[in-house]
Design a protein around this motif. Structure first.
Motif, PDB file in Angstrom:
ATOM      1  N   TYR B  11      75.534  79.823  41.531  1.00  0.00           N
ATOM      2  CA  TYR B  11      76.660  79.822  40.594  1.00  0.00           C
ATOM      3  C   TYR B  11      76.842  81.220  40.029  1.00  0.00           C
ATOM      4  O   TYR B  11      75.967  82.075  40.177  1.00  0.00           O
ATOM      5  CB  TYR B  11      76.408  78.829  39.449  1.00  0.00           C
ATOM      6  N   ASN B  13      76.478  82.317  37.201  1.00  0.00           N
ATOM      7  CA  ASN B  13      75.438  82.738  36.257  1.00  0.00           C
ATOM      8  C   ASN B  13      74.071  82.942  36.924  1.00  0.00           C
ATOM      9  O   ASN B  13      73.057  83.111  36.252  1.00  0.00           O
ATOM     10  CB  ASN B  13      75.314  81.719  35.124  1.00  0.00           C
ATOM     11  N   GLU B  15      72.281  80.756  38.562  1.00  0.00           N
ATOM     12  CA  GLU B  15      71.556  79.504  38.811  1.00  0.00           C
ATOM     13  C   GLU B  15      72.005  78.895  40.131  1.00  0.00           C
ATOM     14  O   GLU B  15      72.989  79.329  40.724  1.00  0.00           O
ATOM     15  CB  GLU B  15      71.834  78.501  37.675  1.00  0.00           C
ATOM     16  N   GLY B  37      68.130  69.913  35.553  1.00  0.00           N
ATOM     17  CA  GLY B  37      68.409  71.336  35.799  1.00  0.00           C
ATOM     18  C   GLY B  37      67.748  71.872  37.050  1.00  0.00           C
ATOM     19  O   GLY B  37      67.871  73.050  37.369  1.00  0.00           O
ATOM     20  N   ALA B  38      67.061  71.007  37.793  1.00  0.00           N
ATOM     21  CA  ALA B  38      66.323  71.470  38.975  1.00  0.00           C
ATOM     22  C   ALA B  38      67.255  71.794  40.140  1.00  0.00           C
ATOM     23  O   ALA B  38      66.896  72.568  41.029  1.00  0.00           O
ATOM     24  CB  ALA B  38      65.310  70.412  39.402  1.00  0.00           C
ATOM     25  N   GLY B  39      68.430  71.174  40.148  1.00  0.00           N
ATOM     26  CA  GLY B  39      69.380  71.450  41.233  1.00  0.00           C
ATOM     27  C   GLY B  39      69.728  70.222  42.064  1.00  0.00           C
ATOM     28  O   GLY B  39      70.311  70.336  43.145  1.00  0.00           O
ATOM     29  N   LYS B  40      69.411  69.024  41.550  1.00  0.00           N
ATOM     30  CA  LYS B  40      69.666  67.784  42.297  1.00  0.00           C
ATOM     31  C   LYS B  40      71.172  67.580  42.534  1.00  0.00           C
ATOM     32  O   LYS B  40      71.612  67.339  43.661  1.00  0.00           O
ATOM     33  CB  LYS B  40      69.100  66.566  41.538  1.00  0.00           C
ATOM     34  N   SER B  41      71.940  67.671  41.443  1.00  0.00           N
ATOM     35  CA  SER B  41      73.386  67.459  41.580  1.00  0.00           C
ATOM     36  C   SER B  41      74.003  68.500  42.497  1.00  0.00           C
ATOM     37  O   SER B  41      74.905  68.208  43.293  1.00  0.00           O
ATOM     38  CB  SER B  41      74.062  67.514  40.212  1.00  0.00           C
ATOM     39  N   THR B  42      73.507  69.730  42.387  1.00  0.00           N
ATOM     40  CA  THR B  42      74.028  70.807  43.228  1.00  0.00           C
ATOM     41  C   THR B  42      73.787  70.496  44.699  1.00  0.00           C
ATOM     42  O   THR B  42      74.687  70.664  45.537  1.00  0.00           O
ATOM     43  CB  THR B  42      73.351  72.136  42.851  1.00  0.00           C
TER      44      THR B  42
HETATM   45  N1  LIG Z   1      79.176  74.514  37.518  1.00  0.00           N
HETATM   46  C1  LIG Z   1      78.065  75.207  37.199  1.00  0.00           C
HETATM   47  N2  LIG Z   1      78.190  76.484  36.797  1.00  0.00           N
HETATM   48  C2  LIG Z   1      77.099  77.209  36.487  1.00  0.00           C
HETATM   49  N3  LIG Z   1      75.850  76.745  36.558  1.00  0.00           N
HETATM   50  C3  LIG Z   1      75.660  75.472  36.950  1.00  0.00           C
HETATM   51  C4  LIG Z   1      76.767  74.645  37.300  1.00  0.00           C
HETATM   52  N4  LIG Z   1      76.292  73.432  37.654  1.00  0.00           N
HETATM   53  C5  LIG Z   1      74.959  73.515  37.527  1.00  0.00           C
HETATM   54  N5  LIG Z   1      74.567  74.718  37.107  1.00  0.00           N
HETATM   55  C6  LIG Z   1      73.200  75.188  36.905  1.00  0.00           C
HETATM   56  O1  LIG Z   1      72.515  75.053  38.131  1.00  0.00           O
HETATM   57  C7  LIG Z   1      71.224  74.513  37.927  1.00  0.00           C
HETATM   58  C8  LIG Z   1      71.091  73.192  38.662  1.00  0.00           C
HETATM   59  O2  LIG Z   1      71.948  72.257  38.063  1.00  0.00           O
HETATM   60  P1  LIG Z   1      72.091  70.768  38.591  1.00  0.00           P
HETATM   61  O3  LIG Z   1      72.254  70.818  40.058  1.00  0.00           O
HETATM   62  O4  LIG Z   1      73.150  70.116  37.805  1.00  0.00           O
HETATM   63  O5  LIG Z   1      70.666  70.170  38.186  1.00  0.00           O
HETATM   64  P2  LIG Z   1      70.215  68.659  38.050  1.00  0.00           P
HETATM   65  O6  LIG Z   1      71.281  67.793  38.617  1.00  0.00           O
HETATM   66  O7  LIG Z   1      68.947  68.595  38.795  1.00  0.00           O
HETATM   67  O8  LIG Z   1      70.024  68.421  36.592  1.00  0.00           O
HETATM   68  C9  LIG Z   1      71.067  74.362  36.415  1.00  0.00           C
HETATM   69  O9  LIG Z   1      70.404  75.501  35.923  1.00  0.00           O
HETATM   70  C10 LIG Z   1      72.484  74.322  35.909  1.00  0.00           C
HETATM   71  O10 LIG Z   1      72.558  74.860  34.621  1.00  0.00           O
END
Ligand SMILES: Nc1ncnc2c1ncn2[C@@H]1O[C@H](COP(=O)(O)OP(=O)(O)O)[C@@H](O)[C@H]1O
Ligand SMILES: [Mg+2]
Lengths: 282, 216
Positions: B11, B13, B15, B37-42
């Motif tokens: 992303y 930022n 991450e 915050g581990a990156g599961k959704s990503t």
């Molecule tokens: N749209 C976004 N923009 C910037 N950073 C993001 C975005 N979505 C997620 N992040 C960052 O990427 C990392 C992984 O997020 P995410 O995949 O949502 O984790 P999880 O689903 O495991 O909680 C986190 O540090 C989160 O803050």
């Protein structure tokens, strides 16, 4: 794509942002009414003008010092001026007769001689049917030796000409404003619809809706809004001009195609407005 | 069937996830476990190609993130089912119409829609609530509607992002039962959760993720 779905979604969009939808329809209607009004005015003026065109005449008075041969030579010269179609000689006697016919014999019973000058009546080509053209011909005739004065009764006509071109210019400027304004209100309305449907739209994307499937209802909605706005404008103008006609019969006509164009213009603005919003916000 | 190779998503930022290598075979039930915050959704977003990786590639069936065109993504999604923690139901229509939505969007015929929606509602045990509105249902029931909406088009892969995250343990267990049943019938499932406790109680492969990387 199912028609049923499109209708349902468009109605749904209206429900979700009906206030702004009504506002944008009315704004477009107002803009288009204004535009249509000016266009109709200038159309009516040019129609009126075209009826006057047939009588484009000018009268040039001949100096008393000229003899018959001089007059014949002068007539030849006038005929050669571009824009002059026909030159007709009116002798002092002809003028006196016409005068008697109109006013009676009194003047001639008092005077010893005929005070009326001979003249030419000139018929002008329609090409010179504008202010600059007429003035140019008048000036050219006037500088011929033997011509005392040139008279043309085009003052009203010139005035009309000026109003027509003013209305014309204003319509063009207005068209610009109407375009920008309508695009703005319609795309803003579609933006609100998109915002209100954010949830549905993101779910649509998740389950595999194509971009066209998501966009088409928005396009339909914008187009309909513009078209309804145009329709209201067309109706308002129709009744306004009917009213004018009923009050002062025969002064105005309402060319149907202008009303049709207003509706099409509204639809086009609506489609373009929603396309802008979709591009920017979807 | 599902393959992620050396995937990196970053992303703005900084991450994101990196060096993701993962294969999921047909019919598997895979838990993706890791703290918030581990990156599961990503990682899931990479699978349904909401985000395309900047490095590596994702392959799902015949679709490859390296070659997929934007206009093809809807057709990929039609082969997937996606469930979220917050259900994302439409509050303005009843259970039947919520589930039917998926099929309407892809242009299924009306008769076929009815047949399939009733089938999916039976699968999640909600046939009797077809004409209820979402707000008349409990959280667990709402999530079951969301699952029905995800499976109604018979996807080969179901992606579930913390599907039990908003539910109490008992209700969560009932959702897990539903997912297991769907998996037994042949649908591959990839479920993200931060709940290590829960994962232990179910069959299925566990893949751990931390700080954007898989732990082998
Ligand atoms: N749209 C976004 N923009 C910037 N950073 C993001 C975005 N979505 C997620 N992040 C960052 O990427 C990392 C992984 O997020 P995410 O995949 O949502 O984790 P999880 O689903 O495991 O909680 C986190 O540090 C989160 O803050
Ligand atoms: Mg998450």
């Amino acid at each position: 794509m199912r028609l049923r779905y499109l209708l349902e979604e468009s109605r749904d969009g209206f429900r979700r942002a009906w206030g702004s939808c009504v506002l944008s329809i009315l704004t477009v209607a107002f803009f288009l009414t204004l535009l249509g009004f000016l266009t109709l005015i200038s159309a009516n003026i040019s129609y009126f003008k075209s009826r006057l065109n047939e009588q484009l005449q000018m009268q040039a008075f001949i100096s008393n010092t000229l003899d018959d041969r001089g007059i014949a030579a002068l007539a030849d010269k006038l005929r050669r001026i571009p824009g002059v179609i026909k030159v007709q000689f009116i002798s002092k006697d002809d003028a006196a007769q016409a005068f008697e016919h109109e006013f009676g014999k009194e003047m001639f019973s008092v005077l010893q001689e005929n005070p009326l000058p001979a003249s030419f009546t000139l018929l002008l080509s329609g090409q010179y049917n504008h202010e600059a053209g007429i003035e140019q011909i008048a000036a050219e005739i006037k500088q011929q030796p033997g011509i005392d004065e040139v008279v043309y009764h085009f003052k009203t006509w010139l005035q009309l000409q000026r109003y027509a071109s003013l209305a014309n210019t204003t319509s063009w400027i207005l068209l610009l404003f109407v375009t920008v304004g309508s695009l703005f209100v319609i795309s803003n309305n579609i933006r609100l619809v998109i915002a209100a449907r954010q949830h549905i739209i993101s779910t649509m994307r998740m389950v595999g809706a194509t971009a066209a499937f998501i966009r088409t209802p928005l396009f339909i909605e914008g187009t309909l809004q513009g078209m309804i706005g145009g329709g209201i404008a067309a109706m308002a103008l129709f009744f306004l001009f009917e009213f004018i006609n009923a009050t002062v019969p025969g002064v105005v006509t309402v060319p149907g195609h202008i009303l049709g164009i207003l509706i099409l213009l509204g639809a086009a603005l609506g489609l373009l407005g929603s396309a802008l919003a979709v591009r920017k916000y979807l | 069937m599902v393959e992620m190779q050396n995937v990196r998503i970053t992303y703005a930022n900084g991450e994101g996830v990196e060096q993701i290598n993962l294969r999921v075979a047909q019919g598997e039930f895979v838990f993706l476990v890791g703290p918030s915050g581990a990156g599961k959704s990503t990682l899931l977003k990479a699978l349904y190609m909401d985000i395309l990786p900047s490095e590596g590639h994702v392959r799902i069936g015949n679709y490859n993130s390296l070659f997929i065109k934007k206009k093809d993504i809807p057709y990929l999604r039609r082969k997937l089912g996606i469930v979220f923690q917050d259900f994302r139901l439409f509050m303005d229509r009843d259970v039947f119409d919520n589930v039917a939505f998926t099929l309407k969007v892809i242009g299924t015929r009306r008769k076929e829609i009815k047949r399939r929606v009733l089938r999916a509602l039976a699968d999640v045990g909600l046939s009797h609530k077809a004409r209820k509105m979402p707000y008349e249902l409990s959280g667990g029931e709402q999530q079951r509607v969301a699952i029905a909406r995800a499976i109604v088009n018979e996807p080969f892969l179901l992606l579930a992002d913390e599907p039990t995250g908003n539910l109490d343990p008992e209700t969560a267990a009932s959702i897990m039962d539903v997912l297991e049943r769907i998996n037994t019938r042949g649908t591959t499932i990839l479920m993200a959760t931060h709940n290590f406790e829960m994962v232990r109680r179910y069959r299925g492969r566990v893949v751990q993720i931390k700080n954007g990387q898989l732990i082998l």
